[in-house]
Design an enzyme around this catalytic site. Sequence first.
Site, PDB file in Angstrom:
ATOM      1  N   ASP A 155      37.254 -11.738 -42.071  1.00 35.04           N
ATOM      2  CA  ASP A 155      35.860 -12.631 -42.514  1.00 35.04           C
ATOM      3  C   ASP A 155      35.538 -14.197 -41.073  1.00 35.04           C
ATOM      4  OD1 ASP A 155      36.898 -13.628 -44.516  1.00 35.04           O
ATOM      5  OD2 ASP A 155      35.684 -12.092 -44.941  1.00 35.04           O
ATOM      6  N   ASP A 194      41.094 -15.151 -42.768  1.00 36.54           N
ATOM      7  CA  ASP A 194      40.666 -14.835 -43.765  1.00 36.54           C
ATOM      8  C   ASP A 194      40.814 -13.127 -43.791  1.00 36.54           C
ATOM      9  OD1 ASP A 194      40.292 -15.374 -46.495  1.00 36.54           O
ATOM     10  OD2 ASP A 194      38.949 -14.432 -46.341  1.00 36.54           O
ATOM     11  N   LEU A 195      41.514 -12.171 -44.165  1.00 27.67           N
ATOM     12  CA  LEU A 195      40.990 -11.262 -44.352  1.00 27.67           C
ATOM     13  C   LEU A 195      40.253 -10.723 -44.989  1.00 27.67           C
ATOM     14  CD1 LEU A 195      44.648 -11.234 -43.467  1.00 27.67           C
ATOM     15  CD2 LEU A 195      44.436  -9.299 -44.574  1.00 27.67           C
ATOM     16  N   ASP A 225      50.405 -14.420 -54.204  1.00 30.97           N
ATOM     17  CA  ASP A 225      48.653 -15.305 -53.750  1.00 30.97           C
ATOM     18  C   ASP A 225      48.009 -15.182 -53.941  1.00 30.97           C
ATOM     19  OD1 ASP A 225      49.743 -17.890 -52.646  1.00 30.97           O
ATOM     20  OD2 ASP A 225      49.063 -17.445 -50.836  1.00 30.97           O
ATOM     21  N   GLU A 255      48.777 -15.344 -59.127  1.00 34.23           N
ATOM     22  CA  GLU A 255      48.236 -16.610 -59.234  1.00 34.23           C
ATOM     23  C   GLU A 255      46.769 -16.892 -58.611  1.00 34.23           C
ATOM     24  OE1 GLU A 255      47.973 -20.860 -55.824  1.00 34.23           O
ATOM     25  OE2 GLU A 255      48.132 -18.950 -55.900  1.00 34.23           O
TER      26      GLU A 255
HETATM   27 CA    CA Z   1      40.054 -14.059 -48.863  1.00 36.78          CA
END
Ligand code: CA
Length: 472
Positions: A155, A194-195, A225, A255
């Site tokens: 995205d 960014d997925l 992560d 995290e």
């Molecule tokens: Ca993201």
Amino acid sequence: MQYFEWYMNCNQNLWNDIKENADKISETGVTAMWLPPAFKGIGGKDEVGYGAYDLYDLGEFDQKGTIKTKYGSKDEYLDAIVALKQAGIEVYPDIVLNHKMGADAIQTIPATKVDWSDHNKEISGNETVKVATKFTFPGRKGKYSDFVWNWTDFDGIDYNSATNENAIFKFKDKQWGTEVDEEFGNFDYLMGADLDFSNPRVIKECTDWGKWYLEFTGADGFRLDAVKHIRASFYRDWIKTLREQSKKELFSVGEYWSSDVNKLHKYITETDGEISLFDVPLHYNLYSASTDPDYDLSKIFDHTLVKENSSMAVTFVDNHDTQPGQALESFIQDWFKESAYAIILLRNTGYPCVFYGDYYGIEHDNIKPMENLKTLMLIRKEKSYGVQHDYFDYNSYVGWTQEGDEDHINSGLAVVISNAGDGFKRMFVGLQNAGEKYIDALGHCEDEVIIDEEGWGNFSVKGKSASVWVKE
Ligand code: CA
């Protein structure tokens, strides 16, 4: 134990080192190991692991200038995991799904620039940008998966190679994910490509990969992560699916980097309690205690996850991000390290994680190994049992005791911490311990404490240090 630090110079040999040392590590009481990201990253042989490129390349294919990763080859990785499991140590690999880096081809697409300080704020109209979003993995040639990533699976990204501009570009018709941290308006975007976790194709590929990874490596759980940058329900469903399919417990710790315990509570609720979290608020309390001479030690557990939801808390002192020179640098000062480790290792709540950089030192910054860390780990293993009594009742001297139990011979302990001068605390260690003689296992106090007939002792401590009293 977290078995890596940022600058470790392991000569692509960490997996072999682990294999050789698995039994020795197990003897110190380590029961699980968090291993660094094992897949090929943008930095090739120097990649710590968070610049994830090909999640199916665990050091097997000639990509990014190397077959092995920073830590070794695929076969060495699998051998290390077998050795750890044989030594009774569970294996939690580090999983980086938020972003990808090092694309194989550039795509020309429409996107809108957004404000660094408010990702919801668009600061340009649609423009044509050139972005690194096509991942074909030519070195792998479709082995294990023929999935090819393209811009619609992401995205946003932070670089337009048409203009050499560093800015956050949100792709046309994409929205940042919901159920993410709200810093910068919306903290879905962190780095790289960014997925897009609202895209069913992405969800399926990440889930297929997770199943493959579990079967291929035999991992026992995960360290996840950057979870605050990923829609909470994605990881909730991901871990549920993998647990159902594998029939394994798959302990998982996320995290979520925030000192605000309420954000941690919110994430735990959003993920139905499926994912434990690192106790970042406790880390910052320990850091404050080590840097502020007037810190009130009686408040060391205030607003921490281990206090407010202990069964979900993975406690730690430092990690690869908090060590000197790193992004979240907040390294607990040397004089307080023993106290901090006593606080995470020698109490009956929290799931503690020892940092490689504390155990072995950090050569890059001339930081020596902590002399007494192994002693504290062995005390946890052998003596940290039984009913606990807390004495967090004074701002510069705090302590606690554990009575010990019948299953562990000579178990039980008494801890005193001072951030001021020499002192002592009078504490109860159990009637059954009347007449027992205790000594300071850390060697700071040389006297002996004889428990009185009512089960109490006066346990001393030197200024700005910790003493851990155990039966002689
Ligand atoms: Ca993201």
